[in-house]
Design a protein around this motif. Structure first.
Motif, PDB file in Angstrom:
ATOM      1  N   UNK A   1      90.365  70.312  56.378  1.00  0.00           N
ATOM      2  CA  UNK A   1      89.640  70.307  54.994  1.00  0.00           C
ATOM      3  C   UNK A   1      88.411  69.606  55.040  1.00  0.00           C
ATOM      4  N   UNK A   2      87.405  70.153  54.138  1.00  0.00           N
ATOM      5  CA  UNK A   2      86.151  69.511  54.045  1.00  0.00           C
ATOM      6  C   UNK A   2      86.101  68.466  52.907  1.00  0.00           C
ATOM      7  N   UNK A   3      85.454  67.283  53.529  1.00  0.00           N
ATOM      8  CA  UNK A   3      85.621  66.172  52.558  1.00  0.00           C
ATOM      9  C   UNK A   3      84.021  65.824  52.376  1.00  0.00           C
ATOM     10  N   UNK A  70      81.656  78.422  47.537  1.00  0.00           N
ATOM     11  CA  UNK A  70      83.127  77.780  47.033  1.00  0.00           C
ATOM     12  C   UNK A  70      83.870  77.630  48.194  1.00  0.00           C
ATOM     13  N   UNK A  71      84.727  76.410  47.807  1.00  0.00           N
ATOM     14  CA  UNK A  71      85.359  75.754  49.012  1.00  0.00           C
ATOM     15  C   UNK A  71      86.609  76.780  49.583  1.00  0.00           C
ATOM     16  N   UNK A  72      86.831  78.142  49.006  1.00  0.00           N
ATOM     17  CA  UNK A  72      87.823  79.006  49.372  1.00  0.00           C
ATOM     18  C   UNK A  72      87.225  79.611  50.692  1.00  0.00           C
ATOM     19  N   UNK A  73      85.734  79.677  50.897  1.00  0.00           N
ATOM     20  CA  UNK A  73      85.157  80.131  51.970  1.00  0.00           C
ATOM     21  C   UNK A  73      84.697  79.259  52.974  1.00  0.00           C
ATOM     22  N   UNK A  74      85.148  78.245  52.972  1.00  0.00           N
ATOM     23  CA  UNK A  74      84.753  77.237  54.085  1.00  0.00           C
ATOM     24  C   UNK A  74      85.092  77.387  55.502  1.00  0.00           C
ATOM     25  N   UNK A  75      86.257  78.215  55.580  1.00  0.00           N
ATOM     26  CA  UNK A  75      86.680  78.466  56.925  1.00  0.00           C
ATOM     27  C   UNK A  75      86.030  79.611  57.460  1.00  0.00           C
ATOM     28  N   UNK A  76      85.127  80.467  56.611  1.00  0.00           N
ATOM     29  CA  UNK A  76      84.356  81.544  57.388  1.00  0.00           C
ATOM     30  C   UNK A  76      82.755  81.526  57.138  1.00  0.00           C
ATOM     31  N   UNK A  77      82.151  80.818  57.898  1.00  0.00           N
ATOM     32  CA  UNK A  77      80.731  80.303  57.635  1.00  0.00           C
ATOM     33  C   UNK A  77      79.921  81.573  57.365  1.00  0.00           C
ATOM     34  N   UNK A  78      80.284  82.706  57.823  1.00  0.00           N
ATOM     35  CA  UNK A  78      79.497  84.133  57.943  1.00  0.00           C
ATOM     36  C   UNK A  78      79.648  84.537  56.338  1.00  0.00           C
ATOM     37  N   UNK A  79      80.566  84.216  55.774  1.00  0.00           N
ATOM     38  CA  UNK A  79      80.882  84.606  54.253  1.00  0.00           C
ATOM     39  C   UNK A  79      80.837  83.318  53.214  1.00  0.00           C
TER      40      UNK A  79
END
Length: 323
Positions: A1-3, A70-79
């Motif tokens: 997760x991003x902190x 948004x935090x929900x797109x943190x796992x896909x940097x292209x989106x």
């Protein structure tokens, strides 16, 4: 997760960040990241240390977009960034920003609207500058200009050479150096020369007629001026003669009152006075003629029309006293 706190502790404050631009003031720096909504390097404005972030960017030509992370797109940097096109109308664009960022932090909403206002203003100025005529910068190529100048001089020299050759060939054709080879061309040239000569003769005749008409008008004007001056001189001389004759008549009357016609000496004096009066009258007439001749420039006796003074006849009544 991003902190977010861990990321800011690594890049914030005096730590290294590739987007940071240091200034002379302490604890103040600028951010070169294009997604930064304020352009300042701080905890609230950093696009890397905030999982929920919004900004406005210009894409294409004068088209504004609302970018949201948004935090929900943190796992896909292209989106990672969601893009929404804003309307060209300023009021409608503000309404879209308010609707899309309804439950976002107030700081991000305020900064997004402020950035939208600034970008709309500079786009309006940009459109006005495009509508105005702008000077166009043209490069000066000295080598090309020098080459064109040399070519122009050569072209002028060749043109003069062609003219000289053409003139020489024409003179030879007129002298008949080619015989009957160019008989038709020679006939055409003769016709052209004849037409030119006729035009020149017509011009000479027209100029001669105009000159003759001008001379006749000038002569008539000179004659009229001379006649007017002669009449004026005649009137002046007649008036002078009349005045002189009246004075002489008065003097004669005065002298006649004292004459005694029974005395021979008085009769001789009267005859002598009459002779002197006739001589004075003749002298006055000669003086008037000389004066007219001097004014008009015509010698005395050359005029055909003269006005002579009136002859005045003297009548003297002799009364003899009865002794």
């Amino acid at each position: 997760m991003q902190n977010d706190d861990v990321i800011w502790s690594l890049i914030g404050n005096k730590n290294f960040c590739s987007y940071k631009a240091e200034t002379r003031r302490e604890n103040e720096a600028f951010c070169r990241n294009r997604f930064n909504v304020t352009g300042l390097c701080n905890r609230q404005s950093c696009p890397l240390a905030n999982s929920r972030y919004a900004t406005i960017l210009e894409r294409e030509d004068g088209v504004l977009y609302l970018y949201m992370k948004t935090i929900e797109r943190a796992h896909t940097p292209s989106q990672l960034w969601e893009r929404v096109r804003l309307s060209n109308s300023y009021e409608q664009a503000l309404a879209q920003v308010s609707k899309r960022l309804k439950y976002w932090p107030a700081f991000l909403v305020h900064c997004a609207k402020q950035r939208l206002t600034k970008m709309v203003e500079y786009l309006e100025r940009k459109r006005k500058l495009r509508m105005q005529p702008q000077p166009e910068l043209v490069p000066i190529k000295k080598k090309t200009e020098r080459r064109e100048r040399v070519r122009e001089q050569r072209a002028l020299a060749s043109a003069q050479l062609e003219r000289s050759i053409e003139g020489e060939l024409t003179r030879r054709l007129q002298r008949g150096a080619y015989g009957d080879l160019y008989a038709q061309g020679q006939l055409d040239m003769e016709r052209v020369h004849e037409a030119n000569e006729l035009e020149q003769q017509a011009e000479v005749l027209a100029n001669g007629k105009a000159q003759a008409l001008y001379e006749v008008e000038s002569e008539s004007e000179a004659v009229s001026e001379y006649e007017m001056e002669e009449e004026w001189d005649d009137e002046l001389s007649a008036d002078a003669e009349t005045d002189d004759i009246e004075e002489a008549h008065r003097a004669h009357e005065e002298s006649a009152r004292h004459f005694d016609f029974d005395d021979d000496n008085d009769i001789e004096d009267a005859v002598r006075s009459d002779a002197d009066e006739d001589a004075a009258r003749a002298a006055l007439q000669r003086r008037a003629r000389h004066r007219r001749a001097d004014r008009s420039g015509v010698p005395d006796g050359a005029t055909t029309r003269r006005r002579r003074g009136r002859k005045v006849e003297w009548e003297v009544e002799h009364e003899r006293e009865n002794n």
